[in-house]
Design a protein around this motif. Structure first.
Motif, PDB file in Angstrom:
ATOM      1  N   UNK A  31      82.095 -44.215  12.879  1.00  0.00           N
ATOM      2  CA  UNK A  31      83.411 -43.768  12.410  1.00  0.00           C
ATOM      3  C   UNK A  31      84.411 -43.804  13.558  1.00  0.00           C
ATOM      4  N   UNK A  32      85.621 -44.295  13.259  1.00  0.00           N
ATOM      5  CA  UNK A  32      86.686 -44.366  14.255  1.00  0.00           C
ATOM      6  C   UNK A  32      86.685 -45.647  15.066  1.00  0.00           C
ATOM      7  N   UNK A  33      85.661 -46.464  14.969  1.00  0.00           N
ATOM      8  CA  UNK A  33      85.592 -47.710  15.729  1.00  0.00           C
ATOM      9  C   UNK A  33      86.409 -48.800  15.047  1.00  0.00           C
ATOM     10  N   UNK A  34      86.963 -49.720  15.850  1.00  0.00           N
ATOM     11  CA  UNK A  34      87.708 -50.852  15.294  1.00  0.00           C
ATOM     12  C   UNK A  34      86.824 -52.092  15.348  1.00  0.00           C
ATOM     13  N   UNK A  35      87.084 -53.027  14.435  1.00  0.00           N
ATOM     14  CA  UNK A  35      86.344 -54.280  14.387  1.00  0.00           C
ATOM     15  C   UNK A  35      87.253 -55.345  13.801  1.00  0.00           C
ATOM     16  N   UNK A  36      86.825 -56.587  13.887  1.00  0.00           N
ATOM     17  CA  UNK A  36      87.602 -57.726  13.403  1.00  0.00           C
ATOM     18  C   UNK A  36      86.797 -58.472  12.346  1.00  0.00           C
ATOM     19  N   UNK A  61      87.240 -48.271  10.954  1.00  0.00           N
ATOM     20  CA  UNK A  61      86.381 -47.588  10.000  1.00  0.00           C
ATOM     21  C   UNK A  61      86.776 -46.111   9.993  1.00  0.00           C
ATOM     22  N   UNK A  62      87.423 -45.670   8.912  1.00  0.00           N
ATOM     23  CA  UNK A  62      87.921 -44.300   8.834  1.00  0.00           C
ATOM     24  C   UNK A  62      86.768 -43.308   8.710  1.00  0.00           C
ATOM     25  N   UNK A  63      85.876 -43.524   7.718  1.00  0.00           N
ATOM     26  CA  UNK A  63      84.735 -42.626   7.559  1.00  0.00           C
ATOM     27  C   UNK A  63      83.721 -43.229   6.599  1.00  0.00           C
ATOM     28  N   UNK A  64      82.505 -42.703   6.676  1.00  0.00           N
ATOM     29  CA  UNK A  64      81.457 -43.076   5.730  1.00  0.00           C
ATOM     30  C   UNK A  64      81.479 -42.064   4.593  1.00  0.00           C
ATOM     31  N   UNK A  65      81.410 -42.537   3.354  1.00  0.00           N
ATOM     32  CA  UNK A  65      81.465 -41.655   2.187  1.00  0.00           C
ATOM     33  C   UNK A  65      80.375 -42.037   1.196  1.00  0.00           C
ATOM     34  N   UNK A  66      80.160 -41.155   0.224  1.00  0.00           N
ATOM     35  CA  UNK A  66      79.264 -41.431  -0.889  1.00  0.00           C
ATOM     36  C   UNK A  66      80.099 -41.748  -2.119  1.00  0.00           C
ATOM     37  N   UNK A  67      79.647 -42.710  -2.896  1.00  0.00           N
ATOM     38  CA  UNK A  67      80.359 -43.070  -4.111  1.00  0.00           C
ATOM     39  C   UNK A  67      80.147 -42.041  -5.203  1.00  0.00           C
ATOM     40  N   UNK A  68      80.765 -42.292  -6.341  1.00  0.00           N
ATOM     41  CA  UNK A  68      80.638 -41.398  -7.484  1.00  0.00           C
ATOM     42  C   UNK A  68      79.200 -41.391  -7.995  1.00  0.00           C
ATOM     43  N   UNK A  69      78.709 -40.236  -8.433  1.00  0.00           N
ATOM     44  CA  UNK A  69      77.336 -40.129  -8.919  1.00  0.00           C
ATOM     45  C   UNK A  69      77.214 -40.834 -10.268  1.00  0.00           C
ATOM     46  N   UNK A  86      69.390 -40.716 -10.975  1.00  0.00           N
ATOM     47  CA  UNK A  86      70.777 -40.850 -10.551  1.00  0.00           C
ATOM     48  C   UNK A  86      70.893 -41.733  -9.332  1.00  0.00           C
ATOM     49  N   UNK A  87      72.155 -42.053  -8.997  1.00  0.00           N
ATOM     50  CA  UNK A  87      72.395 -42.951  -7.883  1.00  0.00           C
ATOM     51  C   UNK A  87      73.791 -42.711  -7.338  1.00  0.00           C
ATOM     52  N   UNK A  88      73.921 -42.738  -5.997  1.00  0.00           N
ATOM     53  CA  UNK A  88      75.228 -42.667  -5.344  1.00  0.00           C
ATOM     54  C   UNK A  88      75.292 -43.766  -4.295  1.00  0.00           C
ATOM     55  N   UNK A  89      76.298 -44.621  -4.399  1.00  0.00           N
ATOM     56  CA  UNK A  89      76.454 -45.719  -3.449  1.00  0.00           C
ATOM     57  C   UNK A  89      76.866 -45.201  -2.083  1.00  0.00           C
ATOM     58  N   UNK A  90      76.340 -45.799  -1.047  1.00  0.00           N
ATOM     59  CA  UNK A  90      76.751 -45.499   0.325  1.00  0.00           C
ATOM     60  C   UNK A  90      77.915 -46.425   0.642  1.00  0.00           C
ATOM     61  N   UNK A  91      79.091 -45.869   0.919  1.00  0.00           N
ATOM     62  CA  UNK A  91      80.308 -46.650   1.131  1.00  0.00           C
ATOM     63  C   UNK A  91      80.936 -46.332   2.480  1.00  0.00           C
ATOM     64  N   UNK A  92      81.833 -47.206   2.905  1.00  0.00           N
ATOM     65  CA  UNK A  92      82.627 -46.978   4.113  1.00  0.00           C
ATOM     66  C   UNK A  92      84.090 -47.139   3.736  1.00  0.00           C
ATOM     67  N   UNK A  93      84.932 -46.236   4.246  1.00  0.00           N
ATOM     68  CA  UNK A  93      86.372 -46.334   4.013  1.00  0.00           C
ATOM     69  C   UNK A  93      86.985 -47.035   5.220  1.00  0.00           C
ATOM     70  N   UNK A  94      87.633 -48.172   4.967  1.00  0.00           N
ATOM     71  CA  UNK A  94      88.180 -49.010   6.030  1.00  0.00           C
ATOM     72  C   UNK A  94      89.699 -49.011   5.920  1.00  0.00           C
ATOM     73  N   UNK A  95      90.385 -48.881   7.070  1.00  0.00           N
ATOM     74  CA  UNK A  95      91.849 -48.951   7.116  1.00  0.00           C
ATOM     75  C   UNK A  95      92.227 -50.204   7.894  1.00  0.00           C
ATOM     76  N   UNK A  96      93.093 -51.028   7.309  1.00  0.00           N
ATOM     77  CA  UNK A  96      93.555 -52.247   7.965  1.00  0.00           C
ATOM     78  C   UNK A  96      94.697 -51.873   8.900  1.00  0.00           C
ATOM     79  N   UNK A  97      94.483 -52.033  10.193  1.00  0.00           N
ATOM     80  CA  UNK A  97      95.487 -51.638  11.188  1.00  0.00           C
ATOM     81  C   UNK A  97      96.552 -52.724  11.354  1.00  0.00           C
TER      82      UNK A  97
END
Length: 151
Positions: A31-36, A61-69, A86-97
Motif C-alpha cells: 500500500x502506498x507504493x507507485x508503479x508503472x 496503490x491506495x489500499x487492499x480491500x475485500x469485494x462485496x460478499x 460464500x466468497x469475497x474477492x481480494x481487490x486493490x484500489x489503484x489511483x492513477x497519478x
C-alpha cells in the motif's frame, strides 16, 4: 477532451484518466507504493497513439480491500438438502497519478581522467582426463540362432 490511456493490469484492460480510482484484482505491491502499468493506447485532444513509446502512466496503490460478499446456496427439494457457501474477492484500489511523457534521461558523462581497466585474459581450460572405465568396451550381445525347418 482530457488525456486518457488504456492500460493492462492483471490480464485485464482499463481505460483510465489522471486522478481516477479503480478496483482491480489484488496486485503484488504494498500500500502506498507507485508503479508503472503496461500502456496499450494513449489518446485525447484529437490525437491517438497505439502502444506509444515515451509515455508513462504512474499509478499508486491506495489500499487492499475485500469485494462485496457473494452468497451461494444449494437446495434440493423434498430431501432436506441445503448448503451455503460464500466468497469475497481480494481487490486493490489503484489511483492513477499521472499520464505524461517520460523525462529524457541524460547519459552521465565519464570524466577524461578515468581510464578503463583492461580485462583479464581468460584462464586456459584443463585438459580432460580419460576415464579408465570408458576405455574398456563391452562385448556385443549375441542373438539366438534361427531354428531350421524340419520336413
Amino acid at each position: 477532451m482530457s488525456a486518457y490511456a488504456i492500460i493492462s493490469l492483471g490480464g485485464k484492460q482499463y481505460r483510465v484518466q489522471e486522478g481516477q480510482r479503480l478496483l482491480v484484482d489484488r496486485l503484488p505491491y504494498d500500500e502506498g507504493k507507485t508503479f508503472h502499468p503496461e500502456i496499450l493506447f494513449v489518446g485525447g485532444g484529437g490525437e491517438a497513439e497505439l502502444a506509444p513509446k515515451g509515455v508513462e502512466v504512474t499509478a499508486r496503490l491506495a489500499k487492499h480491500v475485500l469485494g462485496e460478499k457473494i452468497r451461494i446456496g444449494k437446495y434440493r427439494p423434498k430431501s432436506g438438502y441445503k448448503k451455503h457457501t460464500g466468497y469475497r474477492s481480494r481487490l486493490s484500489q489503484v489511483e492513477i497519478a499521472t499520464i505524461a511523457k517520460k523525462a529524457a534521461r541524460a547519459k552521465a558523462e565519464v570524466p577524461a581522467a578515468v581510464e578503463e581497466k583492461p580485462k583479464a585474459a581468460p584462464k586456459p581450460k584443463a585438459a580432460a582426463k580419460p576415464k579408465a572405465e570408458a576405455a574398456v568396451k563391452k562385448p556385443a550381445a549375441r542373438k539366438p540362432a534361427a531354428k531350421k525347418e524340419t520336413t
